[in-house]
Scaffold this active site. Structure first.
Site, PDB file in Angstrom:
ATOM      1  CD  GLU A  15      -2.963  -1.171   2.296  1.00  0.00           C
ATOM      2  OE1 GLU A  15      -2.780  -0.763   3.071  1.00  0.00           O
ATOM      3  OE2 GLU A  15      -3.907  -1.617   2.274  1.00  0.00           O
ATOM      4  CD  GLU A  28      -3.835  -6.013   2.092  1.00  0.00           C
ATOM      5  OE1 GLU A  28      -4.731  -5.766   2.378  1.00  0.00           O
ATOM      6  OE2 GLU A  28      -2.681  -5.589   2.241  1.00  0.00           O
TER       7      GLU A  28
HETATM    8  C1  BGP Z   1      -4.172  -3.062   4.343  1.00  0.00           C
HETATM    9  C2  BGP Z   1      -3.256  -3.928   4.624  1.00  0.00           C
HETATM   10  C3  BGP Z   1      -3.702  -4.771   6.503  1.00  0.00           C
HETATM   11  C4  BGP Z   1      -4.248  -4.694   6.947  1.00  0.00           C
HETATM   12  C5  BGP Z   1      -5.761  -4.519   5.793  1.00  0.00           C
HETATM   13  C6  BGP Z   1      -6.859  -4.371   6.929  1.00  0.00           C
HETATM   14  O1  BGP Z   1      -4.567  -1.925   4.717  1.00  0.00           O
HETATM   15  O2  BGP Z   1      -2.311  -3.999   4.280  1.00  0.00           O
HETATM   16  O3  BGP Z   1      -1.976  -5.135   6.843  1.00  0.00           O
HETATM   17  O4  BGP Z   1      -4.203  -4.319   8.267  1.00  0.00           O
HETATM   18  O5  BGP Z   1      -5.740  -3.287   5.356  1.00  0.00           O
HETATM   19  O6  BGP Z   1      -6.761  -3.331   7.709  1.00  0.00           O
HETATM   20  P1  BGP Z   1      -7.181  -3.217   9.293  1.00  0.00           P
HETATM   21  O7  BGP Z   1      -5.569  -4.639   9.888  1.00  0.00           O
HETATM   22  O8  BGP Z   1      -6.768  -1.751   9.428  1.00  0.00           O
HETATM   23  O9  BGP Z   1      -8.658  -3.453   9.176  1.00  0.00           O
END
Ligand code: BGP
Length: 485
Positions: free
Chosen positions: A199, A387
């Site tokens: 990201e 993701e």
């Molecule tokens: C993205 C990241 C992950 C993950 C996901 C969910 O931003 O790459 O590391 O955590 O989002 O976000 P969160 O854990 O804040 O709910």
């Protein structure tokens, strides 16, 4: 059937969110190790001590520098969920066996930089760290699970944040390439799919997490992005030199953007808003800076620290595919008086047509299809959804079952839209990875109750619990879906 042969169904994780063992076998502190537990309302705090042993802390989104007598450290008054994660470091054989039962074909992991170079600057890499990832990759291969590795998933060594203030400093490029080379020498023969910076476009919102930087102003942000682009391009070229068929991608978060209305001013805000995502892919996919960014820097008096040969490197090191995270769509408007809600590392005007998760993220499967079209039509590169998933509170029933039909519904609706993008729009998609396929610590809030997994991990919000793993209903659903597609 729309999904091509070899389509990589799988799951995604990040070292800092699940490994635990944060100080074992020679690992150095990473920036996530000094980040406290937060919640939807209370931000995660960056913590440390000064020379007199006094503690200090500030929210991870704050613009604050370290003072001369301060260093980042863990302090007694806070707790740190990433220290334990889900103890994947010790339990990965059991976890991989479960994931194999699900039939996944790909697992995205990250390498914690500070396991390999504890402070980022050692002469020799930490052999124990390398051996851990070697065992992990071999175990994946045993089950015919294709590994995908992120080289930098919010895991800058603390020492590099303190000494160089992260990626605003060019020294980071050299240190990163050294780290990448060590990883490639060891793992490239066994691992074909790689991502450079997780990201990367989160840099503008959370420079600490994405780039190990504190107190960044606009000039620091521009420099940090420049150095990461350079490092990304050099990494891509290096990998290709070492393995011809290596696939090295960039990774962005893509909040599919909508204008609030068809008012030209809303459309203009929307067009400009898109640039804060496209800027990153424009450089890494096309190998040059876009004109809108050059103009912006000119206006702001920002001169990039370009050295001889840099531009050539950017040009030759363009990525092989685009990896992206997709959770939600966001709405932008010219008015700032509209009601807002949160999204992944972002804020959005509320969309009246969409439902939201318990954390306020707007649920929009069609937005994923639009995203795929937008990216494919703009760059013509293969896409990889690395993701996607739903953060929700799950209930562990007395009999050990977890009925997460909301998660099944979320995933099903999203993968159906991918099918349409492939079938109707002709988009080339390499694979789909469910975020946090096994429960892990949330990145933005540090919570554990915000679960994404299809495998449940027994652990409460304070980190207490047996850490026993149990399949959720979504586990069986995904297993059947993969078998069928
Ligand atoms: C993205 C990241 C992950 C993950 C996901 C969910 O931003 O790459 O590391 O955590 O989002 O976000 P969160 O854990 O804040 O709910």
């Amino acid at each position: 059937m729309a999904f091509p042969k070899g389509f990589l169904w799988g799951g995604a994780t990040a070292a800092n969110q699940l490994e635990g063992a944060y100080d074992q076998d020679g690992k150095g502190l990473s920036i996530m190790d000094v980040l406290s537990r937060g919640s939807n309302r209370d931000p995660r705090m960056i913590t440390g001590v000064n020379e007199d042993g006094e503690c200090f802390e500030f929210p991870m989104g704050a613009t604050r520098h370290l003072k001369e007598n301060e260093s980042l450290a863990c302090v007694d008054i806070r707790d740190y969920p990433n220290h334990q994660g889900i103890d994947f470091y010790h339990r990965y054989p059991e976890d991989l066996a479960l994931l194999a039962q699900m039939g996944i074909r790909c697992l995205r992991i990250s390498i914690a930089w500070s396991r390999i170079f504890p402070t980022g600057e050692e002469k020799m890499p930490n052999e124990e760290g390398l051996r851990y990832y070697e065992r992990l990759i071999d175990e994946m291969r045993k089950y015919h699970i294709e590994p995908m590795i992120t080289l930098s998933h919010y895991e800058t060594p603390v020492a590099l944040c303190e000494k160089y203030n992260g990626w605003a400093n060019r020294k980071m490029v050299e240190l990163f390439i050294r780290y990448a080379r060590v990883c490639f020498e060891r793992f490239l023969p066994k691992v074909k799919y790689w991502l450079t910076f997780n990201e990367i476009n989160v840099l503008e919102y959370y420079p600490y997490m994405e780039a190990g930087g504190l107190g960044y102003d606009e000039c620091d942000l521009a420099f940090a992005a420049y150095h990461q682009f350079l490092a990304s391009a050099m990494t891509v070229s290096l990998a290709h030199e070492m393995r011809k068929d290596a696939m090295i991608g960039c990774m962005i978060t893509y909040p599919c953007l909508y204008p609030y209305s068809c008012h030209p001013q809303d459309m203009l805000v929307y067009t400009k808003g898109n640039r804060s995502t496209y800027f990153y892919t424009d450089v890494m996919c096309r190998g040059r800076y876009p004109s809108y960014k050059k103009k912006e820097y000119e206006r702001k008096g920002i001169n990039l620290p370009v050295q001889e040969g840099d531009l050539e490197k950017l040009k030759t090191g363009t990525v092989d595919y685009i990896g992206f995270s997709y959770y939600t769509s966001n709405v932008v408007a010219s008015s700032n008086e509209l009601e807002t809600t949160s999204g992944n590392m972002s804020q959005s005007v509320k969309n009246p047509y969409l439902q939201r998760s318990e954390w306020g993220w707007q649920i929009d499967p069609v937005g994923l299809r639009i995203t795929l079209s937008n990216l494919y039509e703009r760059y013509g590169l293969p896409l990889f959804i690395v993701e996607n998933g739903l953060g929700a509170k799950d209930v562990l029933e007395k009999d050990g079952t977890i009925h997460d039909e909301y998660r099944i519904e979320y995933i099903r609706r999203h993968v159906e839209e991918i099918e349409k993008a492939i079938e109707d729009d002709g988009v080339e998609v390499l694979g789909y990875l469910v975020w946090g396929i096994i429960d892990l610590v949330s990145a933005s809030t540090g919570e554990f109750i915000k679960r994404y997994g299809m495998i449940h991990v027994e652990c409460d919000e304070q980190g207490n619990g047996s850490l026993i793993r149990r399949p959720k209903d979504s586990f069986y659903w995904y297993r059947d879906w993969i078998a069928k597609h």
